[in-house]
Write a protein that holds these residues in place. Structure first.
Motif, PDB file in Angstrom:
ATOM      1  N   SER A   1       0.729  -1.038   0.164  1.00  0.00           N
ATOM      2  CA  SER A   1       0.079   0.192  -0.027  1.00  0.00           C
ATOM      3  C   SER A   1       0.845   1.224  -0.067  1.00  0.00           C
ATOM      4  CB  SER A   1      -0.961   0.032   1.224  1.00  0.00           C
ATOM      5  OG  SER A   1      -1.424   1.357   1.394  1.00  0.00           O
ATOM      6  N   ARG A   2       0.585   1.931  -1.040  1.00  0.00           N
ATOM      7  CA  ARG A   2       1.486   3.213  -1.219  1.00  0.00           C
ATOM      8  C   ARG A   2       0.503   4.440  -1.080  1.00  0.00           C
ATOM      9  NH1 ARG A   2       5.528   3.330   1.108  1.00  0.00           N
ATOM     10  NH2 ARG A   2       6.332   5.186  -0.035  1.00  0.00           N
ATOM     11  N   GLN A   3      -0.797   4.377  -1.061  1.00  0.00           N
ATOM     12  CA  GLN A   3      -1.515   5.222  -0.971  1.00  0.00           C
ATOM     13  C   GLN A   3      -1.424   6.018   0.343  1.00  0.00           C
ATOM     14  OE1 GLN A   3      -5.470   3.560  -1.132  1.00  0.00           O
ATOM     15  NE2 GLN A   3      -5.717   4.229  -3.341  1.00  0.00           N
ATOM     16  N   VAL A   4      -1.997   7.479   0.353  1.00  0.00           N
ATOM     17  CA  VAL A   4      -1.973   8.295   1.391  1.00  0.00           C
ATOM     18  C   VAL A   4      -3.025   7.657   2.719  1.00  0.00           C
ATOM     19  CG1 VAL A   4      -2.678  10.362   2.369  1.00  0.00           C
ATOM     20  CG2 VAL A   4      -1.415  10.200   0.062  1.00  0.00           C
ATOM     21  N   LYS A   5      -2.598   7.707   3.649  1.00  0.00           N
ATOM     22  CA  LYS A   5      -3.222   7.090   4.930  1.00  0.00           C
ATOM     23  C   LYS A   5      -3.877   7.958   5.675  1.00  0.00           C
ATOM     24  CE  LYS A   5      -0.051   3.240   4.692  1.00  0.00           C
ATOM     25  NZ  LYS A   5       1.069   4.057   3.762  1.00  0.00           N
ATOM     26  N   VAL A   6      -5.031   8.190   5.695  1.00  0.00           N
ATOM     27  CA  VAL A   6      -5.648   9.287   6.517  1.00  0.00           C
ATOM     28  C   VAL A   6      -6.512   8.445   7.852  1.00  0.00           C
ATOM     29  CG1 VAL A   6      -7.190  11.374   6.785  1.00  0.00           C
ATOM     30  CG2 VAL A   6      -6.023  10.899   4.837  1.00  0.00           C
ATOM     31  N   ILE A   7      -6.493   8.844   8.814  1.00  0.00           N
ATOM     32  CA  ILE A   7      -7.244   8.397  10.026  1.00  0.00           C
ATOM     33  C   ILE A   7      -8.124   9.541  10.739  1.00  0.00           C
ATOM     34  CG2 ILE A   7      -5.340   8.466  11.775  1.00  0.00           C
ATOM     35  CD1 ILE A   7      -6.524   5.820  12.805  1.00  0.00           C
ATOM     36  N   ASN A   8      -9.057   9.400  10.894  1.00  0.00           N
ATOM     37  CA  ASN A   8     -10.170   9.996  11.700  1.00  0.00           C
ATOM     38  C   ASN A   8     -10.013   9.918  13.250  1.00  0.00           C
ATOM     39  OD1 ASN A   8     -12.234  11.625  12.971  1.00  0.00           O
ATOM     40  ND2 ASN A   8     -13.550  11.330  11.174  1.00  0.00           N
ATOM     41  N   ALA A   9      -9.327  10.991  13.909  1.00  0.00           N
ATOM     42  CA  ALA A   9      -8.959  10.775  15.264  1.00  0.00           C
ATOM     43  C   ALA A   9      -9.632  12.003  15.839  1.00  0.00           C
ATOM     44  CB  ALA A   9      -7.664  10.981  15.569  1.00  0.00           C
ATOM     45  N   GLY A  10     -10.812  12.237  15.578  1.00  0.00           N
ATOM     46  CA  GLY A  10     -11.548  13.272  16.268  1.00  0.00           C
ATOM     47  C   GLY A  10     -12.482  12.441  17.467  1.00  0.00           C
ATOM     48  N   ILE A  11     -12.674  13.305  18.460  1.00  0.00           N
ATOM     49  CA  ILE A  11     -13.602  12.706  19.498  1.00  0.00           C
ATOM     50  C   ILE A  11     -14.562  13.765  20.088  1.00  0.00           C
ATOM     51  CG2 ILE A  11     -13.655  11.813  21.909  1.00  0.00           C
ATOM     52  CD1 ILE A  11     -12.427   9.647  20.202  1.00  0.00           C
TER      53      ILE A  11
ATOM     54  N   GLU B   1     -19.524   9.140  10.359  1.00  0.00           N
ATOM     55  CA  GLU B   1     -19.085   9.648  11.262  1.00  0.00           C
ATOM     56  C   GLU B   1     -17.937   8.925  12.052  1.00  0.00           C
ATOM     57  OE1 GLU B   1     -22.742   9.085  14.875  1.00  0.00           O
ATOM     58  OE2 GLU B   1     -22.238  11.127  14.133  1.00  0.00           O
ATOM     59  N   GLY B   2     -16.936   9.489  12.376  1.00  0.00           N
ATOM     60  CA  GLY B   2     -15.934   8.694  13.137  1.00  0.00           C
ATOM     61  C   GLY B   2     -14.977   8.066  12.299  1.00  0.00           C
ATOM     62  N   SER B   3     -15.067   8.314  11.014  1.00  0.00           N
ATOM     63  CA  SER B   3     -14.302   7.275  10.094  1.00  0.00           C
ATOM     64  C   SER B   3     -13.690   8.188   8.842  1.00  0.00           C
ATOM     65  CB  SER B   3     -15.193   5.977   9.544  1.00  0.00           C
ATOM     66  OG  SER B   3     -15.985   6.741   8.519  1.00  0.00           O
ATOM     67  N   THR B   4     -13.056   7.708   8.093  1.00  0.00           N
ATOM     68  CA  THR B   4     -12.572   8.107   6.820  1.00  0.00           C
ATOM     69  C   THR B   4     -13.485   7.729   5.472  1.00  0.00           C
ATOM     70  OG1 THR B   4     -10.969   6.415   6.558  1.00  0.00           O
ATOM     71  CG2 THR B   4     -10.319   8.821   7.583  1.00  0.00           C
TER      72      THR B   4
ATOM     73  N   PHE C   1     -13.350  13.180   3.086  1.00  0.00           N
ATOM     74  CA  PHE C   1     -12.993  14.122   1.819  1.00  0.00           C
ATOM     75  C   PHE C   1     -11.550  14.294   1.622  1.00  0.00           C
ATOM     76  CE2 PHE C   1     -17.770  15.584   2.721  1.00  0.00           C
ATOM     77  CZ  PHE C   1     -18.177  15.070   1.393  1.00  0.00           C
ATOM     78  N   LEU C   2     -10.779  14.439   2.462  1.00  0.00           N
ATOM     79  CA  LEU C   2      -9.066  15.023   2.716  1.00  0.00           C
ATOM     80  C   LEU C   2      -8.780  13.668   2.030  1.00  0.00           C
ATOM     81  CD1 LEU C   2      -7.195  16.656   3.138  1.00  0.00           C
ATOM     82  CD2 LEU C   2      -6.759  15.442   5.507  1.00  0.00           C
ATOM     83  N   SER C   3      -9.091  12.616   2.413  1.00  0.00           N
ATOM     84  CA  SER C   3      -8.493  11.134   2.161  1.00  0.00           C
ATOM     85  C   SER C   3      -8.750  11.060   0.348  1.00  0.00           C
ATOM     86  CB  SER C   3      -9.084   9.946   2.811  1.00  0.00           C
ATOM     87  OG  SER C   3      -8.345   8.703   2.390  1.00  0.00           O
ATOM     88  N   ARG C   4      -9.818  11.320   0.025  1.00  0.00           N
ATOM     89  CA  ARG C   4      -9.979  11.048  -1.436  1.00  0.00           C
ATOM     90  C   ARG C   4      -9.354  12.241  -2.199  1.00  0.00           C
ATOM     91  NH1 ARG C   4     -15.196   9.355   0.715  1.00  0.00           N
ATOM     92  NH2 ARG C   4     -16.301  11.411   0.410  1.00  0.00           N
TER      93      ARG C   4
END
Length: 243
Positions: A26-36, A226-229, A237-240
């Motif tokens: 996997s060489r894609q950009v990896k984004v994680i939603n770490a909002g609480i 919600e809570g995901s990417t 949206f940022l990940s895409r």
């Protein structure tokens, strides 16, 4: 939504992220939603100090301050907010992450005051958020981080416009008397601003990892995924956009 549910979804997202991060193909950009939901800067700081998961991201995007200023059960002084923000930045910089600070968007105080007593506010909500914007800008300049002025961009577009705009949740666009959390279009706008900054400054190459840290605005309260990417959150949206 309870804080416990938010934390559970956050941990599930972390697990999914680690699986992807361990894949050599996997060489894609990896984004994680770490909002609480509900986090202020103090709670976010405590969260990363007590077991922030590995691997540390290449980029940490921090958008926090709405609860510090507007949640009457979580309010902090400007001084404490600035102090916490500096500690958050220092934590990730010590670990080798690039940091981007993003100012929270403005809100529609008419609906906020349906949930919080106006008497508890010595300044209007958006004046307080504008002060947070300035504090974040100053911290960014002092500690040499990236800075995305979401607050200013929304205000320049005259957002929110009470019961007219499509960017902040209200009874017309979502059926919610909210006034604080972005709609899908609002989340998309935040993502475009941050993605533009990352791309313009060449901050993220193939395979880089990004954590979006914050509160329910990052989490995507009331949005699909919600809570995901996935779905309509700003990290989704940022990940895409970055892919």
């Amino acid at each position: 939504m309870s804080k416990r549910v938010g934390v559970r979804k956050y941990l599930l997202a972390i697990s999914s992220f680690l699986v992807v991060a361990c894949s050599s193909n996997s060489r894609q950009v990896k984004v994680i939603n770490a909002g609480i939901p509900g986090n202020n800067s103090e709670e976010l700081l405590n969260r990363i100090r007590t077991g922030f998961p590995l691997p540390i991201p290449d980029i940490a995007i921090i958008m926090v301050g709405t609860n510090d200023m507007l949640n009457t059960g979580k309010m902090l002084t400007y001084h404490d907010y600035e102090h916490n923000l500096k500690l958050l930045v220092a934590y990730f910089q010590r670990k080798g992450s690039k940091v981007i600070l993003a100012s929270p968007p403005p809100i529609d105080s008419i609906y906020l005051f349906e949930r919080h007593d106006k008497k508890d506010f010595l300044q209007s909500p958006n004046v307080k958020l504008d002060s947070v914007r300035e504090k974040a800008r100053q911290v960014s300049a002092a500690l040499k981080t990236g800075f995305v002025d979401v607050f200013k961009e929304f205000k320049n577009k005259k957002i929110p416009d009470h019961n007219r705009d499509i960017f902040i949740q209200n009874p017309i666009n979502t059926g919610q008397r909210d006034g604080v959390h972005p709609t899908a279009e609002g989340a998309r706008l935040i993502a475009r601003l941050i993605a533009g900054y990352i791309q313009d400054n060449g901050l993220c190459r193939s395979g880089c990892s990004i954590y979006c840290l914050g509160d329910s605005i990052t989490y995507g309260k009331g949005l699909k995924g919600e809570g995901s990417t996935n779905g309509e959150t700003y990290p989704a949206f940022l990940s895409r956009l970055l892919h």
